[in-house]
Design a protein around this motif. Structure first.
Motif, short mmCIF file in Angstrom:
data_model
loop_
_atom_site.label_atom_id
_atom_site.label_comp_id
_atom_site.label_asym_id
_atom_site.label_seq_id
_atom_site.Cartn_x
_atom_site.Cartn_y
_atom_site.Cartn_z
N GLN A 222 23.85 -12.18 66.48
CA GLN A 222 23.74 -10.72 66.37
C GLN A 222 22.56 -10.44 65.45
OE1 GLN A 222 28.52 -10.29 66.54
NE2 GLN A 222 27.46 -8.59 65.58
N ILE A 223 21.53 -9.92 66.07
CA ILE A 223 20.25 -9.75 65.36
C ILE A 223 20.29 -8.45 64.56
CG2 ILE A 223 17.73 -9.71 65.65
CD1 ILE A 223 19.05 -12.24 66.86
N PRO A 224 19.95 -8.50 63.28
CA PRO A 224 19.97 -7.27 62.48
C PRO A 224 18.80 -6.37 62.86
CG PRO A 224 19.03 -9.04 61.20
CD PRO A 224 19.47 -9.66 62.50
N ASP A 258 17.88 -22.22 55.64
CA ASP A 258 17.30 -20.88 55.47
C ASP A 258 17.86 -20.18 54.23
OD1 ASP A 258 15.57 -21.06 57.53
OD2 ASP A 258 16.57 -19.60 58.84
N ILE A 259 19.14 -20.36 53.98
CA ILE A 259 19.74 -19.71 52.80
C ILE A 259 19.11 -20.28 51.53
CG2 ILE A 259 21.88 -19.51 51.45
CD1 ILE A 259 23.35 -19.20 54.18
N ARG A 260 18.96 -21.57 51.52
CA ARG A 260 18.33 -22.19 50.34
C ARG A 260 16.89 -21.69 50.18
NH1 ARG A 260 18.85 -28.24 48.02
NH2 ARG A 260 17.38 -27.96 46.33
N THR A 261 16.16 -21.61 51.28
CA THR A 261 14.77 -21.13 51.21
C THR A 261 14.73 -19.69 50.71
OG1 THR A 261 14.29 -22.56 53.08
CG2 THR A 261 12.63 -20.93 52.54
N ILE A 358 24.87 -14.26 59.89
CA ILE A 358 24.19 -14.59 58.63
C ILE A 358 22.87 -15.32 58.91
CG2 ILE A 358 24.39 -15.87 56.45
CD1 ILE A 358 26.41 -13.63 56.48
N GLY A 359 22.90 -16.25 59.86
CA GLY A 359 21.69 -17.01 60.17
C GLY A 359 20.55 -16.09 60.59
N SER A 360 20.84 -15.17 61.52
CA SER A 360 19.79 -14.26 61.99
C SER A 360 19.33 -13.33 60.88
CB SER A 360 20.29 -13.43 63.17
OG SER A 360 20.66 -14.27 64.23
N CYS A 361 20.25 -12.85 60.07
CA CYS A 361 19.89 -11.93 58.98
C CYS A 361 19.00 -12.63 57.97
CB CYS A 361 21.14 -11.41 58.27
SG CYS A 361 22.14 -10.31 59.29
N VAL A 362 19.40 -13.82 57.58
CA VAL A 362 18.63 -14.53 56.56
C VAL A 362 17.24 -14.88 57.10
CG1 VAL A 362 18.51 -16.67 55.21
CG2 VAL A 362 20.63 -15.36 55.30
N SER A 363 17.16 -15.30 58.36
CA SER A 363 15.83 -15.65 58.86
C SER A 363 14.97 -14.40 59.03
CB SER A 363 15.89 -16.52 60.10
OG SER A 363 16.15 -15.76 61.23
#
Ligand SMILES: Cc1ncc(C[n+]2csc(CCOP(=O)(O)OP(=O)(O)O)c2C)c(N)n1
Ligand SMILES: [Mg+2]
Length: 599
Positions: A222-224, A258-261, A358-363
């Motif tokens: 789900q892309i923000p 990605d979260i770490r970055t 979360i993955g899409s949001c963070v990236s």
């Protein structure tokens, strides 16, 4: 795999009287079979969707299902109580992102599994509770069937979704709907009701195969929106005292790099919630965990990633957050990154909701952060660093002490070293003091390695989580348990031994709930409500089933026993005697405990 291939070709594995019905076999076997049944369709539907393990407990009407599932190549982990099977399924779901399957019998078995289903929904763990149920016609007329209960109606308010399948040709749809409901959007617990009559129902094997559904993209990204990401980045950029809070939703997302970055590129201090520990190593210089009570009230912009502002974060207001009263807002601005659009504003105003996985949001956020991104002001970072080093020094002094009897600190200092030396080991943790001290003392180094009582602070997850963690990962598991906490699922040490799992249970035994020194105020013969049998020999329980039991009273003995357990991978239970006076009522959440006025 043959079964999946057969199902894709439109031929389900089948059972007719003439054909041995264990696995769906080679081509000749498939051709010989013309009929399939509910048992086989369910197994094929699960396998078609990559489900390889069932956690459950056999009995009417699912006994044959457990046998046939094992024969078809699924791993069937058979428990001693359904609640533990349910917890196992739910945490397998958390660890893998695939729904964990718990299989139970009707009414009482179903109810035993239901606590775990409700807990999964509360914690956003994807799981499917599949229960056999009694005859609809009899149940609906309340005519007193064997284990009669309207299970679907009872499960519905506790599950993210609940379905019943009455016809064999609908099994494919039922399983597909359950999988999608469990893992898409915000994950949760799903109930699938399968009446006894469904299992032996037969149908044409080819039609059966065609009725199965291989779910495409079960948890779609789900892309923000770009606007939401921009709003959040601007707020973050302008902050004088920014803070990031990582929740277990961030751990679940498996967007670790990605979260770490994101944390490292922005230079923002972060706090991990309990099950997000290790997403970045707890020893990371940006971790503000050792200065938690300083950063929460001081921060001006807080970005929540997969963390909810529930009681675990004091609802985002009150004294924890710098409010003058227990209900007053502290004045922080919040960015909330969450998969559910309904989460924002649940407790306080969210200034910048970012809705998506979360993955899409963070990236998407990372794409908006370039080399010119300003690091947080030095005063903020220095003030945190100062508090951190003061608290870490204080903690190191406490950990270095070696009191007799052993206390939580001196015992957990050992566990801390053992996890440091074995960062791939999975730590399961429950209790009150046994939980709170472990969380703050034992550093985690890798994502999804700490599994604990979660949103409800529920006791009883211990052995179920430990078994699932070992089964799913194949890694060494260390379960640090309060003596009360262990009792909720203790009989599963037999399961641990039976499946020869590399689980080392460490009971921090202080003779009771919170502590063990209470006495019955009446002076009567009954013990006090919070005290247990003094010096109980829990390790004998493990020995009873062929595992290793060790009784330890010093940190040195504990270290030795844990090292041997890890080297051997043998099921081990270490009964570590802790000072029975070393604990506070309700651990760190004493404030939530109403007490009677003194009379
Ligand atoms: C299902 C459930 N029942 C009861 C409780 C209440 N409770 C919270 S912690 C706890 C046990 C604490 O004792 P122990 O596990 O021995 O930990 P200790 O504080 O002694 O280290 C209990 C019963 C709960 N959280 N969940
Ligand atoms: Mg205790």
């Amino acid at each position: 795999m043959e079964s999946i291939t057969a199902a894709r070709k439109g031929t389900a594995s089948a059972a007719t009287v003439a054909v041995p019905d264990i696995t769906s076999g080679g081509q000749a076997d498939v051709q010989a079979r013309q009929e399939t049944d509910g048992f086989h369709l369910l197994i094929d539907a699960l396998r078609l969707n990559g489900i390889d393990t069932i956690f459950g407990l056999p009995g009417i009407p699912i006994t044959d299902l457990t046998r046939k599932a094992q024969a078809a190549g699924l791993r069937v982990i058979s428990f001693r109580h359904e609640q533990n099977a349910g917890y196992a399924a739910s945490i397998a779901g958390f660890m893998t992102g695939k729904p964990g399957i718990c299989l139970t019998v009707s009414a009482p078995g179903f109810l035993n599994g239901l606590t775990a289903l409700a807990n999964a929904t509360t914690n956003c763990f994807p799981m499917i509770l599949i229960s056999g149920s009694s005859e609809r016609e009899v149940v609906d007329l309340s005519q007193g069937d064997y284990e009669e209960m309207d299970q679907l109606a009872i499960a519905r308010p506790l599950a993210k979704a609940a379905f019943r399948v009455l016809h064999a040709e609908d099994i494919g749809v039922g399983v597909a709907r359950a999988i999608r409901a469990a893992v898409s959007g915000r994950p949760g617990g799903v109930y699938l009701d399968l009446p006894a009559k469904l299992f032996p129902q037969t149908m044409d094997a080819e039609a059966g195969g065609k009725s199965l559904i291989e779910v495409v993209d079960p948890a779609p990204r789900q892309i923000p929106s770009g606007e939401a990401v921009q709003r959040a980045l601007e707020l973050l950029k302008g902050a004088a005292k920014p803070l990031i809070i990582l929740g277990k939703g961030a751990a679940y997302a498996q967007a670790d790099a990605d979260i770490r970055t994101l944390v490292e590129k922005t230079g923002i201090p972060y706090l991990p919630m309990s099950m997000a520990k290790g997403l970045l190593p707890d020893t990371h210089e940006q971790s503000a965990a050792a200065a938690r009570s300083y950063v929460l009230p001081e921060a001006d912009v807080v970005m929540l990633i997969g963390a909810r502002l529930n009681w675990l974060l004091s609802h985002g207001k009150g004294k924890t957050w710098g409010g003058k009263t227990s209900r007053e807002w502290g004045g922080q601005k919040f960015i909330q990154v969450d998969i559910s659009p309904q989460e924002a504003d649940s407790n306080v105003r969210i200034d910048a909701p970012v809705v998506g996985d979360i993955g899409s949001c963070v990236s998407a956020m990372l794409a908006g952060i370039d080399a010119k991104w300003p690091k947080p002001p030095a005063e903020w970072l220095n003030a945190i660093a100062e508090r951190k080093s003061r608290n870490i020094t204080k903690m190191a002094e406490t950990l270095a002490k070696n009191p007799t009897p052993m206390n939580f600190h001196s015992a957990l200092n050992v566990v801390r070293d053992i996890i440091k030396a074995n960062p791939d080991a999975i730590l399961v943790n429950e209790g009150a003091n046994a939980l709170d001290f472990t969380r703050s003392i034992v550093d985690m180094y890798k994502p999804r390695k700490r599994l604990d009582v979660g949103t409800w602070g529920v006791m009883g997850i211990g052995m179920g989580f430990a078994i699932a963690a070992a089964v799913v990962s194949g890694e060494q598991v260390i379960a640090v348990e309060g003596d009360s906490a262990f009792g909720f699922s203790g009989m599963e040490v037999e399961t641990i031994c039976r499946y020869k799992l590399p689980v080392c249970v460490v009971i921090l035994n202080n003779n009771g709930v919170y502590r063990g020194d209470e006495v019955n105020v009446t002076g009567g013969r009954d013990p006090a409500p919070l005290g247990f049998t003094k010096d109980a020999r829990y390790e004998k329980l493990m020995e009873a089933f062929g595992g290793v039991g060790v009784h330890v009273t010093t940190p040195g003995e504990l270290r030795e026993a844990m090292e041997v357990a890890i080297r051997s991978h043998k099921p081990t239970l270490i009964n570590a005697l802790i000072d029975e006076k070393a604990g506070t009522e309700s651990g760190r959440i004493t404030g939530l405990n109403p007490t009677a006025k003194k009379t």
